[in-house]
Scaffold this active site. Sequence first.
Site, PDB file in Angstrom:
ATOM      1  N   ASP A 121      55.363-108.741 -80.765  1.00 50.86           N
ATOM      2  CA  ASP A 121      55.041-110.176 -81.016  1.00 50.86           C
ATOM      3  C   ASP A 121      54.462-110.365 -82.395  1.00 50.86           C
ATOM      4  N   LYS A 152      48.361-125.364 -94.958  1.00 48.49           N
ATOM      5  CA  LYS A 152      48.739-126.643 -94.275  1.00 48.49           C
ATOM      6  C   LYS A 152      47.281-127.643 -94.287  1.00 48.49           C
ATOM      7  N   PRO A 194      51.788-111.115 -85.040  1.00 51.73           N
ATOM      8  CA  PRO A 194      50.113-111.518 -84.615  1.00 51.73           C
ATOM      9  C   PRO A 194      49.686-112.866 -84.993  1.00 51.73           C
ATOM     10  N   ALA A 245      46.581-122.825 -91.885  1.00 46.11           N
ATOM     11  CA  ALA A 245      44.708-122.794 -92.670  1.00 46.11           C
ATOM     12  C   ALA A 245      45.586-123.564 -93.574  1.00 46.11           C
ATOM     13  N   ILE A 255      55.469-127.120-108.401  1.00 50.15           N
ATOM     14  CA  ILE A 255      54.046-127.906-108.621  1.00 50.15           C
ATOM     15  C   ILE A 255      52.756-127.893-108.677  1.00 50.15           C
ATOM     16  N   VAL A 286      63.757-111.345 -80.555  1.00 51.76           N
ATOM     17  CA  VAL A 286      62.965-112.516 -79.128  1.00 51.76           C
ATOM     18  C   VAL A 286      60.916-112.146 -79.637  1.00 51.76           C
ATOM     19  N   THR A 297      52.086-130.997 -90.106  1.00 49.54           N
ATOM     20  CA  THR A 297      52.705-130.280 -89.618  1.00 49.54           C
ATOM     21  C   THR A 297      51.293-129.783 -88.360  1.00 49.54           C
ATOM     22  N   ASP A 298      52.449-129.613 -86.909  1.00 51.53           N
ATOM     23  CA  ASP A 298      52.193-129.764 -85.846  1.00 51.53           C
ATOM     24  C   ASP A 298      51.036-128.284 -85.559  1.00 51.53           C
ATOM     25  N   GLU A 299      50.957-127.342 -86.513  1.00 48.83           N
ATOM     26  CA  GLU A 299      50.319-126.406 -86.452  1.00 48.83           C
ATOM     27  C   GLU A 299      49.149-126.401 -86.561  1.00 48.83           C
ATOM     28  N   SER A 357      56.897-121.960 -97.072  1.00 47.07           N
ATOM     29  CA  SER A 357      56.993-122.498 -94.981  1.00 47.07           C
ATOM     30  C   SER A 357      56.596-121.221 -93.471  1.00 47.07           C
ATOM     31  N   ASP A 412      62.177-129.063-107.161  1.00 45.81           N
ATOM     32  CA  ASP A 412      61.969-127.975-106.975  1.00 45.81           C
ATOM     33  C   ASP A 412      61.830-126.430-107.609  1.00 45.81           C
ATOM     34  N   TYR A 435      49.702-119.596 -93.182  1.00 47.16           N
ATOM     35  CA  TYR A 435      51.081-120.595 -93.873  1.00 47.16           C
ATOM     36  C   TYR A 435      49.791-122.317 -92.556  1.00 47.16           C
ATOM     37  N   ALA A 464      57.621-129.376-100.930  1.00 46.42           N
ATOM     38  CA  ALA A 464      57.293-128.222-101.311  1.00 46.42           C
ATOM     39  C   ALA A 464      55.699-127.520-100.831  1.00 46.42           C
TER      40      ALA A 464
HETATM   41  P1  NAD Z   1      61.059-124.838 -96.990  1.00 49.00           P
HETATM   42  O1  NAD Z   1      60.847-123.650 -96.920  1.00 49.00           O
HETATM   43  O2  NAD Z   1      63.049-124.978 -96.219  1.00 49.00           O
HETATM   44  O3  NAD Z   1      61.311-125.705 -98.129  1.00 49.00           O
HETATM   45  C1  NAD Z   1      60.569-125.752 -98.552  1.00 49.00           C
HETATM   46  C2  NAD Z   1      61.182-126.239-100.535  1.00 49.00           C
HETATM   47  O4  NAD Z   1      59.405-125.688-101.239  1.00 49.00           O
HETATM   48  C3  NAD Z   1      61.717-124.906-100.852  1.00 49.00           C
HETATM   49  O5  NAD Z   1      62.816-125.719-101.819  1.00 49.00           O
HETATM   50  C4  NAD Z   1      61.106-123.929-101.873  1.00 49.00           C
HETATM   51  O6  NAD Z   1      62.055-123.619-103.212  1.00 49.00           O
HETATM   52  C5  NAD Z   1      60.314-125.480-102.477  1.00 49.00           C
HETATM   53  N1  NAD Z   1      59.100-125.125-102.973  1.00 49.00           N
HETATM   54  C6  NAD Z   1      58.407-124.373-102.700  1.00 49.00           C
HETATM   55  N2  NAD Z   1      57.306-123.752-103.881  1.00 49.00           N
HETATM   56  C7  NAD Z   1      57.134-124.831-104.674  1.00 49.00           C
HETATM   57  C8  NAD Z   1      56.233-125.270-105.980  1.00 49.00           C
HETATM   58  N3  NAD Z   1      55.340-124.342-105.840  1.00 49.00           N
HETATM   59  N4  NAD Z   1      57.275-125.855-106.564  1.00 49.00           N
HETATM   60  C9  NAD Z   1      58.149-126.568-106.495  1.00 49.00           C
HETATM   61  N5  NAD Z   1      58.306-126.406-105.199  1.00 49.00           N
HETATM   62  C10 NAD Z   1      58.728-125.289-104.478  1.00 49.00           C
HETATM   63  O7  NAD Z   1      60.649-125.804 -96.190  1.00 49.00           O
HETATM   64  P2  NAD Z   1      60.900-126.640 -95.449  1.00 49.00           P
HETATM   65  O8  NAD Z   1      60.947-125.402 -93.249  1.00 49.00           O
HETATM   66  O9  NAD Z   1      62.045-127.610 -95.347  1.00 49.00           O
HETATM   67  O10 NAD Z   1      59.634-127.585 -94.583  1.00 49.00           O
HETATM   68  C11 NAD Z   1      59.886-128.567 -95.733  1.00 49.00           C
HETATM   69  C12 NAD Z   1      58.279-129.129 -95.469  1.00 49.00           C
HETATM   70  O11 NAD Z   1      57.717-129.618 -93.778  1.00 49.00           O
HETATM   71  C13 NAD Z   1      56.638-127.787 -95.515  1.00 49.00           C
HETATM   72  O12 NAD Z   1      55.441-128.610 -96.401  1.00 49.00           O
HETATM   73  C14 NAD Z   1      56.768-127.215 -93.996  1.00 49.00           C
HETATM   74  O13 NAD Z   1      55.414-127.393 -93.951  1.00 49.00           O
HETATM   75  C15 NAD Z   1      55.992-128.655 -93.210  1.00 49.00           C
HETATM   76  N6  NAD Z   1      57.122-128.902 -92.063  1.00 49.00           N
HETATM   77  C16 NAD Z   1      57.872-127.675 -91.936  1.00 49.00           C
HETATM   78  C17 NAD Z   1      58.115-128.119 -90.128  1.00 49.00           C
HETATM   79  C18 NAD Z   1      59.324-127.153 -89.803  1.00 49.00           C
HETATM   80  O14 NAD Z   1      60.340-127.399 -88.667  1.00 49.00           O
HETATM   81  N7  NAD Z   1      60.287-126.553 -91.215  1.00 49.00           N
HETATM   82  C19 NAD Z   1      58.267-128.049 -89.318  1.00 49.00           C
HETATM   83  C20 NAD Z   1      57.019-129.983 -89.755  1.00 49.00           C
HETATM   84  C21 NAD Z   1      56.234-129.697 -91.044  1.00 49.00           C
HETATM   85  P1  TYD Z   2      60.155-120.163 -86.268  1.00 45.21           P
HETATM   86  O1  TYD Z   2      60.964-120.508 -86.903  1.00 45.21           O
HETATM   87  O2  TYD Z   2      59.164-118.567 -87.473  1.00 45.21           O
HETATM   88  O3  TYD Z   2      58.815-121.576 -86.180  1.00 45.21           O
HETATM   89  P2  TYD Z   2      56.848-121.440 -86.030  1.00 45.21           P
HETATM   90  O4  TYD Z   2      56.427-119.836 -85.884  1.00 45.21           O
HETATM   91  O5  TYD Z   2      56.856-122.052 -87.104  1.00 45.21           O
HETATM   92  O6  TYD Z   2      56.839-122.233 -84.995  1.00 45.21           O
HETATM   93  O7  TYD Z   2      59.391-119.475 -85.286  1.00 45.21           O
HETATM   94  C1  TYD Z   2      59.469-120.124 -84.184  1.00 45.21           C
HETATM   95  C2  TYD Z   2      59.670-119.218 -83.071  1.00 45.21           C
HETATM   96  O8  TYD Z   2      59.778-118.000 -82.512  1.00 45.21           O
HETATM   97  C3  TYD Z   2      57.486-118.905 -82.906  1.00 45.21           C
HETATM   98  O9  TYD Z   2      56.785-118.878 -81.309  1.00 45.21           O
HETATM   99  C4  TYD Z   2      58.402-118.228 -83.152  1.00 45.21           C
HETATM  100  C5  TYD Z   2      59.497-116.929 -82.688  1.00 45.21           C
HETATM  101  N1  TYD Z   2      60.336-116.530 -83.264  1.00 45.21           N
HETATM  102  C6  TYD Z   2      61.035-115.109 -82.716  1.00 45.21           C
HETATM  103  O10 TYD Z   2      61.086-115.215 -81.644  1.00 45.21           O
HETATM  104  N2  TYD Z   2      62.189-113.978 -83.095  1.00 45.21           N
HETATM  105  C7  TYD Z   2      62.252-114.364 -84.201  1.00 45.21           C
HETATM  106  O11 TYD Z   2      62.949-113.486 -85.238  1.00 45.21           O
HETATM  107  C8  TYD Z   2      61.493-115.057 -85.559  1.00 45.21           C
HETATM  108  C9  TYD Z   2      62.033-115.479 -86.652  1.00 45.21           C
HETATM  109  C10 TYD Z   2      60.403-116.402 -84.404  1.00 45.21           C
END
Ligand code: NAD
Ligand code: TYD
Length: 340
Positions: A275, A157, A277, A155, A60, A209, A125-127, A85, A33, A153, A82
């Site tokens: 909101d 992924k 964008p 795009a 990485i 929100v 991710t589902d995104e 995110s 990391d 983000y 990594a």
């Molecule tokens: P996070 O941001 O909490 O953690 C990301 C980690 O990657 C951090 O520890 C950061 O230090 C490390 N990192 C970033 N850039 C790096 C680099 N260049 N080299 C090495 N390490 C690096 O993210 P998360 O929420 O734990 O997400 C993890 C993965 O899961 C991501 O790939 C994200 O796209 C995917 N994902 C997340 C969610 C969600 O809801 N959080 C849902 C679906 C998929």
């Molecule tokens: P987020 O946790 O950033 O995840 P993602 O955008 O990847 O789904 O946000 C989850 C939802 O919550 C998203 O619809 C944006 C909304 N949101 C708020 O309404 N207020 C906030 O302060 C944040 C961070 C997110």
Amino acid sequence: MKMLVTGGAGFIGGNYAHMMVHQYPEDQIVVLDALTYAGNLETLEPIMNEPNFKFVKGNICDREFVYQLFEDEKFDVVINFAAESHVDRSIENPEIFLETNIMGVQVLMDACRKYGIRRYHQVSTDEVYGDLPLDRPDLLFREDTPIHTSSPYSASKASADLLVLAYHRTYGLPVTISRCSNNYGPYHFPEKLIPLIISRALNDEPLPVYGEGANVRDWLYVTDHCSAIDLIVRKGKPGEIYNIGGHNERSNLEVVKTILKELGKPESLIHFVKDRPGHDLRYAMDPTKIETELGWKPEYSFDTGIRRTIEWYLNNKEWWTHIINGEYQNYYAEMYKDRV
Ligand code: NAD
Ligand code: TYD
């Protein structure tokens, strides 16, 4: 088996590393990391001294460093968490998302080709599927739903996913991809919705929100995501994509109100702000493939998962107050200044 878990000091990778260390004492787990703002060694503290665990700091994208690590460690599997995110950060500064989320993936896969591995798993991710309308609850994302991204983000992924599939087709690299819905649970960085709301509500601060709070996300407790990835790494078919989700759709307003109710805090804390964008309306996953082909089932409903999460944040204030009292204060002031 020796596994490389990249991004293991982050939210999901950290939970995954905890799970692997305890579930497979015969395996060796190496976390790599870069410790960006989102990486936190305190997340790994409980497993840092386990005999089957090792932490390595590095990026990485650093090809020379990554090749040396592969040469020294001789990994069997690589699970890539990594990433940059956070959608809101990608809107402010897309560049680092392209570097880590695309170029970093290329470096890792080149290392896999050069040194040989049994499996490269890409955590996606589902995104990547874009969004669904709010008034069509019958529509869900399937693995063959076309990619249609909205934010820098998503795009980045989606680009990585295409590259991963290209390395499978062109070079025969044994890859798998998982696409999961929104996660929540312990060690979630407090700028994402659920931990943001819990931490701010506990401090009686206004809860931002976006828009009217009508956007819908499909929430999965983090350990259910980790168990799904573990199953795919061990039993999934190379070249395949697996959707992960637990049919837990909630509007953002519902999520915020549930947390307030659990904490006994008033709804008057809710503060509707400008909101995001390009804000995706609704995400909803169809996990039929992983359920039927690999027998995966989530353990937690949203109601049980959110209670567990709140309990964790109440019992681990030190973990998140360290973050909130640090550099994150500047982030909050900067990101929310134009939204009010
Ligand atoms: P996070 O941001 O909490 O953690 C990301 C980690 O990657 C951090 O520890 C950061 O230090 C490390 N990192 C970033 N850039 C790096 C680099 N260049 N080299 C090495 N390490 C690096 O993210 P998360 O929420 O734990 O997400 C993890 C993965 O899961 C991501 O790939 C994200 O796209 C995917 N994902 C997340 C969610 C969600 O809801 N959080 C849902 C679906 C998929
Ligand atoms: P987020 O946790 O950033 O995840 P993602 O955008 O990847 O789904 O946000 C989850 C939802 O919550 C998203 O619809 C944006 C909304 N949101 C708020 O309404 N207020 C906030 O302060 C944040 C961070 C997110």
